[in-house]
Design an enzyme around this catalytic site. Structure first.
Site: not given
Length: 339
Positions: A261, A313, A316, A321
């Site tokens: 990542e 997302e 999260k 985040e």
């Protein structure tokens, strides 16, 4: 535990369409596909989006059946994750690992190109740490008995380093070393890489007075950090070399690193997280991986990795985040790295 400055430092030209970029990055750079959202497109739509923009590598964090079905005959190389909670079960026996394999891998091996299976994500140090190595061993034995070239590995983050700066002083932390040492010995015996999550954004955002933006974003054309005979113009190389040095101190010199990542959030922390900064980092990371120049310590190392992530997302934690996606859930671009 490393001092604050050490953690900060180590924890411390590309203008093309994404279609062309995808062709140039085949085998080098992919994109993580997280599903921690309640408004994401269907897996089939996501696979088609990968193909539309010629993203040829995908990392998923657990074996979602809908995603695996959508990937059949897609020609997208997959890195497949084992759920952290499943690690102790795989560690019990080769039979337990085989049961997991028969459910989550065997039905797809003829239709999906699976490169790696990652036994856990950022588990070390943690409650399942002692189970990772036997789980990897059991799973690799199962893969070998099925005549598959898939390699079992695990994913760690920068917290496994106790000393991180300068890179030549890189060592594993006292809490991680009892587990990571055996893991990298095993990876060496299998000629498999270690996967590491590395984010220059975090040290930069925590200490912008001492970490220059161009150092964090691959934008410096001059070395900014000197470590003996090695010179660093970007933070990611320093982070990678800290891991290479730490592994050498455990007697392991031949394990490569895949960046599992990396990326830059486009929102959530004011001027530290703009679409422009996210675009610059990701473009430059791809260019760096394509340069085939390795790192100052390992100039011959093959760099490959995954940008985090395909989508924002919303489930999260609030803030940065939720804002790592190249795309919003409606599959529109969050920022343009394509023209």
């Amino acid at each position: 535990m490393a001092d604050f400055r050490a953690l900060l430092i180590l924890s411390l030209t590309l203008h093309a369409s994404f279609g062309a970029l995808g062709k140039r990055t085949r085998g080098n750079v992919g994109v993580c596909y997280g599903l921690n959202g309640d408004n994401l497109p269907s897996p089939m739509d996501v696979v088609n989006l990968y193909k539309r923009y010629n993203v040829r590598k995908m990392r998923i964090f657990e074996p979602y059946p809908e995603v695996l079905e959508a990937l059949r005959r897609s020609d997208i190389e997959l890195t497949l994750g084992v759920r952290n909670n499943d690690i102790p079960t795989l560690a019990l026996s080769e039979g337990a690992a085989n049961t997991w394999f028969m459910t989550n891998v065997k039905p797809y091996v003829n239709d999906i190109n699976i490169a790696y299976i990652t036994v856990g994500n950022e588990v070390i140090p943690g409650e399942f740490s002692e189970s990772i190595l036997p789980a990897m061993q059991n799973l690799q034995n199962v893969l070998r008995s099925n005549n598959l070239g898939i390699r079992a590995t695990t994913v760690v983050h920068s917290a496994v380093l106790g000393t991180s700066f300068p890179p030549s002083q890189g060592t594993f932390s006292d809490s991680a070393r009892p587990f990571i040492s055996g893991i990298i010995q095993f990876l060496s015996s299998q000629k498999s890489p270690l996967l590491v999550n590395l984010y220059p954004y975090f040290p930069y955002a925590a200490d912008p007075e001492n970490i220059q933006l161009d150092y964090a974003q691959f934008s410096s054309h001059e070395p900014l950090i000197k470590d003996g005979d090695l010179h660093y113009s970007n933070l990611l190389d320093a982070m990678l070399d800290g891991f290479f040095w730490a592994m050498e101190k455990e007697g392991v010199k031949d394990v490569n690193i895949v960046i599992s990542e990396t990326g830059w959030p486009h929102e959530g922390n004011g001027n530290f997280t703009t679409p422009g900064l996210a675009a610059t980092y990701n473009r430059n990371f791809i260019h760096h991986a394509n340069s085939f120049g390795g790192t100052p310590k390992r100039p011959d190392a093959f760099l490959e990795g995954f940008i985090f992530a395909m989508f924002d997302e919303d489930l999260k934690d609030f803030g940065v985040e939720q804002h790592w996606g190249l795309f919003s859930p409606n599959m529109q671009l969050n920022y343009d790295i394509f023209s």
